[in-house]
Structure formats: structure tokens, C-alpha cells
Design an enzyme around this catalytic site. Structure first.
Site, PDB file in Angstrom:
ATOM      1  N   PHE A  35      38.539  45.567  29.218  1.00 54.11           N
ATOM      2  CA  PHE A  35      39.580  46.540  29.525  1.00 54.11           C
ATOM      3  C   PHE A  35      40.965  45.887  29.427  1.00 54.11           C
ATOM      4  CE2 PHE A  35      42.277  48.763  32.722  1.00 54.11           C
ATOM      5  CZ  PHE A  35      42.409  49.946  32.019  1.00 54.11           C
ATOM      6  N   LYS A  39      43.782  35.946  33.798  1.00 54.57           N
ATOM      7  CA  LYS A  39      43.817  36.301  35.216  1.00 54.57           C
ATOM      8  C   LYS A  39      43.224  35.193  36.088  1.00 54.57           C
ATOM      9  CE  LYS A  39      43.204  40.283  38.199  1.00 54.57           C
ATOM     10  NZ  LYS A  39      42.748  41.676  38.301  1.00 54.57           N
TER      11      LYS A  39
END
Ligand SMILES: Cc1ncc(C[n+]2csc(CCOP(=O)(O)OP(=O)(O)O)c2C)c(N)n1
Lengths: 177, 586
Positions: free
Chosen positions: B136, B186
Site C-alpha cells: 500500500f 518506515k
């Protein structure tokens, strides 16, 4: 069209190939062959890129653009006469029962090519040389039929006595042992 | 064993909870902010999202030290960072999430590279274990931005952060400035560093070594050409302002008495009042500067790259002249125009070295040549535009009135189109570092966010942006950013209900076949008011003075819409492919 060999020395980082080739793509310059390997110095890669171009000026501009890539340490553009260069080719040639046998002596002595693998029904021949020499051999061996043919990119070393260190004197190079 | 690329990997690698930062060891997000602070960053233009949330969580703790400004679209962040960088000379910083956040920056990054604007864009990326899985909001932003960044790099390990951020700032700012993009996965934002945080500024790289001081023999060769010249002509590019070489430039033109003209991005580097300043160059530049380019004997280009909007047909550009090219980027030498005397180096350093080698000289007769052309241009174009007899207001009047009222001292940010060219023609710049516009890329929508960024970078200066009705609607949402900041950015829309520049080309080169250039516009003032920004529409010449006064007097953001003549054309003009000497006056 003149052949130019462009040698690019870079830091060996992920994506550097992409950063270099995009410079060619954007100017619609086709890459004839490309070879990349690590140099005698750790972490430094050497690209050998062969192109054909009608304008020396355009190639000089290209070289200056490549130099702008941050990871690039040095770039050199060469004409064929400036370098010693070679390629390597492999031929898979069928050897069915009853066919005309391969003339190994001619292959070795005249063409300086070597059989590197024997199989019941074919052999693999390795030939090192310039593009012209490889294609001379290609024409010689063609009547036997060619099952597969592959040619590497060019590798080249300049005839100039200077080394990369002369261009980058500040570098503290770590050599391979 | 054969290599099999089809082996599937277990995609269900559980994300470990982020370790808590200890006083000794901090996580990647904190390291990032601390590195930014160590680089002197006070302002970040950004927009949050999933893949950058750990960094946003960290910023929450540093609100005293860094001013994060929430834009309304990442393109706005990029242009604001550009405006900030252009006015302050510092590196503009923007922050965005992965995928669409990062791709929204792309136009601004492309703009920054072609206009040599220092910028560091930090974008989030999906976790490193998800790279290449079409996760995503995963976009290969490194791949996307390779051709439009000076450097880009993906960080997957928090330990790399201080060194890479230091390198990013060094690369963005040094040599020929440009944008750098840093992509941080991340997990690298979340994980603790394995060693104590330490940020050391980068001062030098092995592979990238921009030359500041030019070689002495190059400077000497340039000096020789200039000293022997009968009709020398200086072209002032953006590089003069980037290098802060305005004073040296003045010394040069005064000592050797050389006329000087400016490229679009060089505007304001010399005051229009200076007797040696002869005007603007290029497609919509002045008459004399273009024609006399093809009559000078030595062309001295300083910090410019001979853009096609400057040269017109290259094969008929300054063929008679010897060319001195002072430029920091060696790849620009001989790229478009062959240099007889290239000088590779920083403009300020180069001029410092050049000036002592120059003879004092007088070129009065040669300078007077420009005046002859000025008189013709004045009569045919400038006067009719500044004092029109037509009913509708002309763009030129608005710009010149604004110029008079601000005494040529304001920071002017122009968008892209006819209004941009008119601004360049009619604003009389008297203070260096006062003009910001998208030159190389011609990015519509640049001005509103860039003006905001410029105001952030120079809060004490009056910042006025001139925007077309078409351009305004490309980044109109940044009114929200401006309103929220409360900064008094003054916005002028020159509304001609057309994509005017395209319409002009259709009129001149496509037999007036107006193909999709007419705009049905919203009520801009109502929109501004909806954002909480006051505004006024000026439709009559009698009202222009008061309208501008009111706008300038406001201590809040203000929108002034001026209804201008619909089918006005920008002249002079060197049509594409024409020679600079064949510049058209009508
Ligand atoms: C993003 C982008 N799209 C398209 C263009 C092509 N273009 C250049 S000027 C222009 C018209 C600008 O219209 P407007 O903002 O109304 O200004 P005007 O020329 O009327 O002053 C267009 C469409 C561009 N430069 N940038």
C-alpha cells in the site's frame, strides 16, 4: 558512426546502473554493450559502455553529464585506438552422430577458440577477441549450425600509463589483498 | 542450482513494535529531526501520511525548534521550499509520505533541478520488508526521481541517517545547487539506532568535488578577451544571485564599462537604474539586448546556461562573438554555445579573480547603441502599454504601478504565462534577490506556494505575487496554508479569462484557432473570503491606484484581482526557431 568506449568509475551503490543509463536514454543514445564489475579497489565499480555516435562533441557532452552523477568518481571516453579491448563469446554447436566432425585444430590454432564443455550431442566453444574476430569465427563455425551464441560486453583498459589514482590523488584506496 | 525468481516469500513478517527511544539511543525519526536541526533547518514544509507517521510523531516533540508548516498539497510544499530557498539562500526542506505524497512532489523537484534550487525532500517509504511487493502506497520514488534530482538515496537503517542527511544538505547546497530526495523506510524511522546519535556536517566527498575557485589560466584568458573587446556584452544569469556576486558584478561592469543584460532568473541582480544595465534577454526580452547580441564582439556569460528561450536559433546566435563563459557546472560549458574562454567556478570567486586583471575602459558609444533600440521599443510597445487609450486595464500598467508604489524594492514572485513576461518587462527591480519565478520548467501554479515560501524566508520584505487566472487554479488550495499562517502575502491575479500565453501562440502561429484556452472562472474573491483572506476586484483604471494601495497597506494576506484586457499579446517576441536579431515588435 564511430565507436566510443566510455569507462565510468563509481561507488558501488544500489541503483547506480540506473543513474548512469538514464543519461543515455534521455539523449536517445543506444548502448551497444555494457559491462560492470568491481575494480581492484574495494567498493569501486567500473562500467565499460560502448556506443556508436556520429558526433564526438555529443559524446563529450555525454561524458560530462555522466560525471555529474554524485556517485561517479571519474569518466573517460575513448576511441578504439586508445584502448586494449576484448570480448568473450560462447557458441553451443551441435555434434550429431554422422555429421562432419569439428576441426579442433583449426578452432584452436587459427581461431584461438577452446572447447570448454563436451556433451553427447553438442559442444560449447569459448572464443575471446575483438568483435571482428568473434564474428570471423562465427562465420567459420556457422555451417555446423549454432544452437546458441552469446557475446559479452567489451572490457577495455586504456593504453595511457596513468591510473585512476592519478585522477583522484586524494583518495585513500583500499586494495584487494 | 538454478536461480528461481518465482520462489515466494512469506509476506507476513510481523512488524515489531517500535522500541522506545532511550536517552542514549534514539530512533530513526528522532535522529532525522536532530540531524535537520544540526543542519540549521528551522522550517519544514510538509504533509503527513502513513509511511511518514513516525517522523510526524517525532516532530511533535520539536515544535520549539522547527517550524513545520502544513501545506494543502505536496506540490505546494515543494514550491514553497523553492521560494524559501531562492530568497534565503538556505536549503528548502519538504516532508511527505510515500506513494502519492512523494509523487506530488515530483513537479517541484523537476522545477528545482532545472532552476538550480537547493532543496532536500524527505519522503516516507513502506517498511523495508515490503519493498518491491506493491505494498500500500509503495512507489519506487528513487527510480522516479533519478533524472530530476541532483542526488537521491534510500535509507533502510537508522544508523545511516546522520551521515546521509549531512551529505544531502552538502550536495543540495554546494556547487550548482539542486534538489536531493531521501527516501526513508518506515522501519528505519521506527528502529533505534545501534549507536549514539552523532551528526557531523559533510564538507567534502570523494566523488563529488565542485570547483569554487576557477583556474588562473582560464581567468587570464577571459581577461585578455575582455580587455581587447571593442563591444563587450555581459549576460547576467541566475548564478550571480546564487553566488551572491552582485557587488562583484557591479565592480566588473563599472571598471570595464560593459553593458549588461539579464536572463529571466538574473533579473534584479543589477538595478534597472544602473547606467550599464541595458535590459532583459530572450524570447520576450528587450529589443536592443536581443539584436545587439548578434553585434557584440565578446559575449561574457555569467552563471547562465544559454537556454533556448535566451538563444533562439543557436546556429544564428552570436556567431560573430568570442564567448567568455563563467559557470560553476562544467557540463554547461560548450553544451549549447561554444566558449572561447571557459571559466569553471563560482561566479563570485571568478569575478573576484577577474576584476584585478581588467583594464579600466570606456565603451560609451557601444552602450549608446542600446539606447537607439530602446527608443524604438519605447515608442512601439512600452508607452502604448503603460499609457493605453483602450478601456480595459493592461497588465503592464498594473505591474508598473506596483513597481512605483513599492519603489522597486519588493520581492516579486511571478507565475507562468503572459503575466510572468509582463512582470519581467515592467517591474523595475532596484534591489538584488527580488525576483522569483519558474524559469526552466515554466511550472504553472508555482507562484502562490513559492511566494508563501519566500515570505517565510524573508518575513521582513514585502512579497507580492503576480498570477494568471489559469495558474492560480493550479495551486489555489495553498490559500489555506497562507491563511493559516496569517503571513501577509500579497496576491495579484491578472485575470484575462484566458490561458493567455497559449492563446497568444494560437493567435500568432495557429491562425487564431483558439483551442481550449478560454476559462470560465470562479469568483476568486469569494473563494479567498472562504479561506478567510480579504480581497477586492479591480475592473476600472480609476480604481487601480486605490486597489493597490489597499492591498499593500494590509497587514494580512490579501488578494487583488485585476480584470485585464482579454486578448493582449506580449511583445517583443523572438518566435521559436527564429534568430535573436529577428525579434518581432508586433
Ligand atoms: C503545468 C503547466 N501546464 C501547462 C503549461 C502551458 N502554459 C504555459 S503558459 C499557459 C497559460 C497560463 O495562463 P494564465 O495563468 O491565465 O496566464 P496568462 O498567460 O493569461 O497571463 C499555459 C497553459 C505550463 N506552462 N505549465
Amino acid at each position: 558512426m564511430t565507436a566510443y568506449t566510455i569507462c565510468v568509475f563509481t561507488e558501488n551503490t544500489i541503483g547506480i546502473l540506473n543513474k548512469i543509463t538514464t543519461i543515455f536514454t534521455r539523449r536517445r543514445i543506444n548502448i551497444d554493450s555494457l559491462t560492470v564489475s568491481e575494480t581492484e579497489r574495494k567498493g569501486i565499480s567500473r562500467f565499460t559502455i560502448v556506443i556508436h555516435h556520429e558526433s564526438r562533441e555529443a559524446v563529450e557532452k555525454l561524458v560530462r553529464q555522466i560525471r555529474k552523477v554524485i556517485e561517479v568518481l571519474a569518466v573517460f571516453g575513448y576511441l578504439n585506438e586508445d584502448i586494449a579491448y576484448n570480448e568473450i563469446a560462447m557458441f553451443k554447436i551441435p555434434t550429431p552422430i554422422g555429421a562432419k566432425p569439428l576441426d579442433i585444430e583449426t578452432i584452436n590454432k587459427v581461431h584461438k577458440a577452446w572447447v570448454v564443455y563436451w556433451h553427447l550431442t553438442y559442444v560449447i566453444i569459448q572464443k575471446t577477441g575483438t568483435e571482428e574476430e568473434i564474428f570471423e569465427f562465427f562465420d567459420y563455425i556457422k555451417p555446423h549450425g549454432i544452437l546458441e551464441f552469446v557475446r559479452s560486453g567489451r572490457v577495455a583498459v586504456s593504453k595511457s600509463p596513468q591510473t585512476l589514482v592519478d585522477y583522484l590523488p586524494e583518495a585513500e584506496w583500499e586494495y584487494y589483498q | 542450482m538454478e536461480f528461481n525468481e518465482n520462489q515466494t516469500q512469506d509476506a507476513q513478517i510481523a512488524e515489531k513494535p517500535a522500541p522506545i527511544a532511550t536517552p542514549e539511543l534514539i530512533n530513526g525519526s528522532h535522529a532525522l529531526i536532530q540531524s535537520l536541526i544540526a543542519e540549521g533547518v528551522e522550517t519544514i514544509f510538509g504533509y503527513p501520511g502513513g509511511a511518514i507517521m513516525p517522523v510526524y510523531d517525532a516532530i511533535y516533540d520539536y515544535q520549539e525548534q522547527v517550524n513545520h508548516i502544513l501545506v494543502r498539497h505536496e506540490q505546494g510544499a515543494a514550491h514553497a521550499a523553492e521560494g524559501f530557498a531562492r530568497i534565503s539562500g538556505k536549503v528548502g526542506v519538504c516532508l511527505a509520505t510515500s506513494g502519492p505524497g512523494a509523487t506530488n512532489l515530483v513537479t517541484g523537484i523537476a522545477d528545482a533541478i532545472i532552476d538550480s534550487t537547493p532543496m532536500v525532500c524527505i519522503v516516507g517509504q513502506v517498511g523495508s520488508h515490503l519493498l518491491g511487493t506493491d505494498a500500500f502506497q509503495e512507489t519506487d520514488i528513487i527510480g522516479v526521481t533519478i533524472p530530476i534530482t541532483k542526488w537521491n538515496y534510500q535509507i533502510t537503517n537508522p544508523d545511516e541517517i546522520p551521515e546521509i542527511i549531512a551529505k544531502a544538505f552538502y550536495i543540495a547546497k554546494s556547487g550548482r545547487p539542486g534538489p536531493v530526495l531521501i527516501d526513508i523506510t518506515k522501519d528505519a524511522q521506527q528502529k533505534l539506532m545501534s549507536k549514539p546519535f552523532l551528526h557531523k556536517k559533510c564538507e567534502k566527498l570523494l566523488s563529488y568535488r565542485p570547483r569554487l575557485a576557477p583556474k588562473e589560466d582560464q581567468v587570464a584568458a577571459a581577461a585578455k578577451l575582455i580587455n581587447e573587446a571593442k563591444k563587450p556584452f555581459i549576460l547576467v544569469g541566475h548564478g550571480v544571485q546564487i553566488a551572491g556576486a552582485e557587488q562583484e558584478l557591479l565592480q566588473l561592469i563599472e571598471k570595464a564599462d560593459i553593458p549588461a543584460a539579464s536572463t529571466l532568473l538574473g533579473l534584479s541582480s543589477i538595478s534597472v537604474d544602473h547606467p550599464n544595465y541595458v535590459g532583459w534577454l530572450g524570447m520576450h526580452g528587450n529589443y536592443g539586448t536581443n539584436v545587439l547580441t548578434n553585434q557584440c564582439d565578446v559575449l561574457i556569460a555569467i552563471g547562465m546556461r544559454f537556454d533556448d528561450r535566451v538563444t533562439g536559433d543557436v546556429s544564428r546566435y552570436a556567431k560573430q562573438a568570442k564567448v567568455v563563459h563563467i559557470e560553476i557546472d562544467p557540463a554547461e560549458i560548450d553544451k549549447i554555445i561554444k566558449a572561447n574562454a571557459p571559466v569553471v567556478g563560482d561566479a563570485k570567486k571568478a569575478l573576484e579573480m577577474l576584476i584585478p586583471l581588467l583594464k579600466e575602459n570606456k565603451h560609451e558609444a557601444w552602450r549608446a547603441e542600446f539606447k537607439k533600440f530602446d527608443a524604438i521599443e519605447d515608442e512601439k510597445i512600452t508607452q502604448p502599454e503603460l499609457a493605453p487609450t483602450t478601456e480595459k486595464i493592461k497588465m503592464a500598467e498594473v505591474i508598473r504601478t506596483l513597481s512605483d508604489k513599492t519603489e522597486g524594492q519588493a520581492v516579486i514572485v511571478a507565475d507562468v504565462g503572459q503575466h510572468q513576461m509582463m512582470t519581467a518587462r515592467y517591474y523595475q527591480f532596484k534591489k538584488p534577490n527580488s525576483f522569483i519565478t519558474s524559469g526552466g520548467l515554466g511550472t504553472m501554479g508555482y507562484a502562490l506556494p513559492a511566494a508563501f515560501g519566500a515570505k517565510v524566508g524573508a518575513p521582513d520584505r514585502e512579497v507580492v505575487t503576480i498570477i494568471g487566472d489559469g495558474c492560480f487554479q493550479m495551486t489555489i488550495q495553498e490559500l489555506g496554508t497562507i491563511a493559516q499562517s496569517g503571513l501577509p502575502v500579497k496576491i495579484i491575479i491578472l485575470n484575462n479569462n484566458f490561458l493567455g500565453m497559449v492563446r497568444q501562440w494560437q493567435q500568432l502561429f495557429h491562425q487564431k484557432r483558439y483551442s481550449f484556452v478560454e476559462l470560465q472562472n470562479p469568483d476568486f474573491i469569494t473563494i479567498a473570503k472562504g479561506f478567510g483572506i480579504d480581497g477586492h476586484t479591480c475592473g476600472a483604471r480609476e480604481d487601480l491606484n486605490d486597489s493597490l494601495d489597499k492591498m499593500l497597506a494590509s497587514d494580512k494576506p490579501y488578494l487583488l484581482e485585476v480584470l485585464v484586457e482579454k486578448e493582449e499579446n506580449v511583445f517583443p517576441m523572438v518566435p521559436t526557431g527564429a534568430c535573436v536579431a529577428d525579434i518581432r515588435l508586433e
